[in-house]
Design a protein around this motif. Structure first.
Motif, mmCIF file in Angstrom:
data_model
loop_
_atom_site.group_PDB
_atom_site.id
_atom_site.type_symbol
_atom_site.label_atom_id
_atom_site.label_comp_id
_atom_site.label_asym_id
_atom_site.label_seq_id
_atom_site.Cartn_x
_atom_site.Cartn_y
_atom_site.Cartn_z
ATOM 1 N N MET A 1 28.339 39.156 45.734
ATOM 2 C CA MET A 1 28.324 40.541 46.226
ATOM 3 C C MET A 1 29.220 40.696 47.451
ATOM 4 O O MET A 1 30.251 41.337 47.409
ATOM 5 C CB MET A 1 26.899 40.983 46.584
ATOM 6 C CG MET A 1 26.843 42.398 47.145
ATOM 7 S SD MET A 1 25.168 42.944 47.498
ATOM 8 C CE MET A 1 24.792 41.998 48.968
ATOM 9 N N HIS B 1 33.057 34.978 33.716
ATOM 10 C CA HIS B 1 34.515 35.038 33.696
ATOM 11 C C HIS B 1 35.138 33.663 33.474
ATOM 12 O O HIS B 1 36.111 33.278 34.126
ATOM 13 C CB HIS B 1 35.046 35.661 34.982
ATOM 14 C CG HIS B 1 34.683 37.098 35.152
ATOM 15 N ND1 HIS B 1 33.500 37.506 35.717
ATOM 16 C CD2 HIS B 1 35.340 38.234 34.792
ATOM 17 C CE1 HIS B 1 33.453 38.829 35.734
ATOM 18 N NE2 HIS B 1 34.554 39.302 35.164
ATOM 19 N N PRO C 1 37.270 30.083 35.859
ATOM 20 C CA PRO C 1 37.252 30.456 37.293
ATOM 21 C C PRO C 1 35.834 30.659 37.821
ATOM 22 O O PRO C 1 35.517 30.245 38.941
ATOM 23 C CB PRO C 1 38.075 31.742 37.340
ATOM 24 C CG PRO C 1 39.009 31.631 36.179
ATOM 25 C CD PRO C 1 38.191 30.940 35.114
ATOM 26 N N SER C 2 34.989 31.329 37.029
ATOM 27 C CA SER C 2 33.598 31.485 37.446
ATOM 28 C C SER C 2 32.897 30.142 37.513
ATOM 29 O O SER C 2 32.148 29.857 38.450
ATOM 30 C CB SER C 2 32.854 32.408 36.460
ATOM 31 O OG SER C 2 33.422 33.697 36.424
ATOM 32 N N SER D 1 34.257 27.877 40.448
ATOM 33 C CA SER D 1 33.856 28.468 41.735
ATOM 34 C C SER D 1 32.377 28.192 41.997
ATOM 35 O O SER D 1 31.991 27.786 43.103
ATOM 36 C CB SER D 1 34.098 29.979 41.727
ATOM 37 O OG SER D 1 35.460 30.281 41.519
ATOM 38 N N THR D 2 31.561 28.414 40.963
ATOM 39 C CA THR D 2 30.130 28.167 41.112
ATOM 40 C C THR D 2 29.852 26.683 41.286
ATOM 41 O O THR D 2 28.985 26.291 42.076
ATOM 42 C CB THR D 2 29.362 28.707 39.898
ATOM 43 O OG1 THR D 2 29.647 30.100 39.728
ATOM 44 C CG2 THR D 2 27.861 28.520 40.080
ATOM 45 N N HIS E 1 30.177 30.434 50.283
ATOM 46 C CA HIS E 1 29.843 31.671 49.552
ATOM 47 C C HIS E 1 30.685 32.825 50.086
ATOM 48 O O HIS E 1 31.285 33.594 49.314
ATOM 49 C CB HIS E 1 28.346 31.940 49.710
ATOM 50 C CG HIS E 1 27.896 33.306 49.287
ATOM 51 N ND1 HIS E 1 27.928 34.400 50.110
ATOM 52 C CD2 HIS E 1 27.376 33.739 48.109
ATOM 53 C CE1 HIS E 1 27.448 35.450 49.481
ATOM 54 N NE2 HIS E 1 27.104 35.086 48.251
ATOM 55 N N LEU F 1 34.588 32.183 49.246
ATOM 56 C CA LEU F 1 34.941 32.415 47.851
ATOM 57 C C LEU F 1 35.001 33.909 47.535
ATOM 58 O O LEU F 1 35.901 34.377 46.817
ATOM 59 C CB LEU F 1 33.947 31.701 46.929
ATOM 60 C CG LEU F 1 33.985 30.170 46.983
ATOM 61 C CD1 LEU F 1 32.847 29.576 46.141
ATOM 62 C CD2 LEU F 1 35.328 29.630 46.484
ATOM 63 N N PHE F 2 34.064 34.696 48.047
ATOM 64 C CA PHE F 2 34.087 36.141 47.800
ATOM 65 C C PHE F 2 35.244 36.814 48.526
ATOM 66 O O PHE F 2 35.834 37.768 48.000
ATOM 67 C CB PHE F 2 32.757 36.783 48.207
ATOM 68 C CG PHE F 2 31.726 36.769 47.124
ATOM 69 C CD1 PHE F 2 30.590 35.987 47.212
ATOM 70 C CD2 PHE F 2 31.888 37.555 45.980
ATOM 71 C CE1 PHE F 2 29.636 35.980 46.199
ATOM 72 C CE2 PHE F 2 30.935 37.564 44.958
ATOM 73 C CZ PHE F 2 29.812 36.764 45.066
ATOM 74 N N GLN G 1 38.620 36.148 46.431
ATOM 75 C CA GLN G 1 38.450 36.262 44.981
ATOM 76 C C GLN G 1 39.781 36.258 44.246
ATOM 77 O O GLN G 1 39.903 35.665 43.167
ATOM 78 C CB GLN G 1 37.682 37.557 44.650
ATOM 79 C CG GLN G 1 36.207 37.355 44.469
ATOM 80 C CD GLN G 1 35.499 38.625 44.029
ATOM 81 O OE1 GLN G 1 36.009 39.732 44.164
ATOM 82 N NE2 GLN G 1 34.299 38.474 43.499
ATOM 83 N N LEU H 1 41.095 32.866 43.351
ATOM 84 C CA LEU H 1 40.296 31.986 42.504
ATOM 85 C C LEU H 1 40.794 31.972 41.055
ATOM 86 O O LEU H 1 40.576 31.006 40.325
ATOM 87 C CB LEU H 1 38.824 32.416 42.551
ATOM 88 C CG LEU H 1 38.157 32.368 43.943
ATOM 89 C CD1 LEU H 1 36.702 32.788 43.849
ATOM 90 C CD2 LEU H 1 38.279 30.981 44.543
ATOM 91 N N TRP H 2 41.466 33.041 40.641
ATOM 92 C CA TRP H 2 41.931 33.093 39.263
ATOM 93 C C TRP H 2 42.884 31.942 38.967
ATOM 94 O O TRP H 2 42.866 31.374 37.884
ATOM 95 C CB TRP H 2 42.620 34.439 38.985
ATOM 96 C CG TRP H 2 41.644 35.571 38.960
ATOM 97 C CD1 TRP H 2 41.474 36.518 39.893
ATOM 98 C CD2 TRP H 2 40.711 35.875 37.922
ATOM 99 N NE1 TRP H 2 40.489 37.400 39.530
ATOM 100 C CE2 TRP H 2 39.995 37.022 38.316
ATOM 101 C CE3 TRP H 2 40.399 35.284 36.694
ATOM 102 C CZ2 TRP H 2 39.012 37.610 37.523
ATOM 103 C CZ3 TRP H 2 39.410 35.865 35.909
ATOM 104 C CH2 TRP H 2 38.719 37.010 36.326
#
Lengths: 143, 141
Positions: A1, A28, A31-32, A35-36, A54, A57-58, A61, A64-65
Motif C-alpha cells: 500500500m 504480477h 517481479p511480485s 520482491s516478496t 517494505h 520496495l513500494f 516499484q 522492480l519490473w
C-alpha cells in the motif's frame, strides 16, 4: 500500500490503537514473487528491517519490473541484514515456501485482488483515503 | 642665774615645740586615714560586693522602635556577614561553579510500537494488543 500508511502509523499505530498487518499478494508474476521473497528473507533476520525494505520496495516499484537478483541482494543489504544469510534464504527453499504459504492463505480468505483492506473483519477493496480510514478507526474505537 | 633660767626656759620651749610637732604628724595621718575609710565604708554599705541570689538587675528599657530597628539592623548585619562568608567559601572551593538548576528528570517511555509476525505468518507493526487489526493485502508490484 504505502500511500496513506505513514499517516495511519503516525495517528493510530503509534498510539497503540491500530496494529497493521502486511499480507503479500502475488498477482504480477516473478517481479511480485522475488520482491516478496526479498521481504520474507529480510524478515527472517530482522523484523524492523522488514518494514524498512517494505518502504523501499513500494517507493521504487517502477524499478522492480526489471530488477534482478543482484538488485534485491543490494537492497536487502542496504537495510542492514547479513548478505550471506540473506542469499542462503533467497536461493534456498525456505524463503519460497514461506511466501507461497502466505499467498495461499490470502486466497483461502477470498482475497484475489489488491489492495484489499480488512479492518476487524470488515473488507474494503481498492485504495482509500486517510479520512475514510480515520472514520472507520474512530467508529470502532468508540464502540 | 637669770640667764641660765631664761636659756633653760628657751630650751624647754624648743623641746615642747618639737614634741608638739611630732605629736601633730603622728596623729594627722591617722586622722586622714580614718576619714577616707569612713567614706569607703559608707560607699560599700550602699553597693554590696555580691547580690543576693533573688535579686536581678532589670534590663535596660528601650522603646519598641529602637528595639525593632536594632534587631533588624543586627539581623541584616548577621545575614550579610553570613552571605559574604558563604560566597567567599563557594568562590574559594569552586570559582567556576554554576549553581545547580532543578530539572525534572524525564519519565521513561515505553514504545507501543512493535514488529513481529502473526500466528499465521503475516508481518505486523504496532501494539500486539491493539483494539483494531488492519490487514493490508497488497502486491509490491
Amino acid at each position: 500500500m504505502l500511500g496513506v500508511e505513514p499517516e495511519i502509523v503516525a495517528n493510530f499505530v503509534e498510539l497503540g490503537q491500530v496494529k497493521i498487518v502486511f499480507w503479500p499478494v502475488l498477482n504480477h508474476g516473478n517481479p511480485s514473487l522475488y520482491s516478496t521473497l526479498t521481504a520474507e528473507c529480510v524478515a527472517q533476520q530482522d523484523m524492523d528491517a522488514f518494514w524498512d525494505i517494505h518502504t523501499l520496495l513500494f517507493e521504487n516499484q517502477d524499478e522492480l519490473w526489471g530488477a534482478d537478483r543482484d538488485y534485491f541482494v543490494e537492497t536487502a543489504v542496504s537495510v542492514g541484514v547479513d548478505q550471506t544469510q540473506f542469499e542462503a534464504c533467497y536461493d534456498g527453499p525456505s524463503g519460497l515456501d514461506a511466501v507461497f504459504i502466505l499467498d495461499d492463505l490470502r486466497r483461502q480468505r477470498g482475497v484475489f485482488s489488491q489492495p484489499v483492506f480488512d479492518i476487524n473483519g470488515n473488507l474494503l477493496a481498492g485504495l482509500q483515503s486517510f479520512e475514510l480510514f480515520t472514520t472507520a478507526f474512530n467508529s470502532l474505537l468508540e464502540n | 642665774m637669770t640667764v641660765d633660767i631664761i636659756g633653760a626656759m628657751n630650751l624647754i620651749k624648743r623641746l615642747l615645740t618639737v614634741i608638739f610637732f611630732f605629736l601633730l604628724t603622728a596623729c594627722g595621718g591617722e586622722t586622714a586615714t580614718s576619714a577616707s575609710d569612713h567614706g569607703r565604708r559608707s560607699v560599700q554599705a550602699v553597693l554590696p560586693t555580691s547580690l543576693p541570689p533573688t535579686l536581678t538587675l532589670p534590663p535596660p528599657v528601650l522603646s519598641e522602635q529602637v528595639v525593632a530597628e536594632t534587631a533588624v539592623s543586627t539581623i541584616a548585619a548577621v545575614i550579610e556577614n553570613e552571605v559574604v562568608e558563604e560566597v567567599e567559601t563557594v568562590a574559594a572551593v569552586s570559582p567556576t561553579a554554576v549553581p545547580p538548576t532543578l530539572t525534572a528528570e524525564p519519565e521513561p517511555t515505553v514504545s507501543l510500537v512493535q514488529s513481529g509476525r502473526t500466528e499465521e505468518g503475516g508481518y505486523f507493526l504496532g501494539n500486539p494488543d491493539a483494539p483494531i487489526t488492519f490487514i493490508d493485502y497488497s502486491d509490491f508490484m
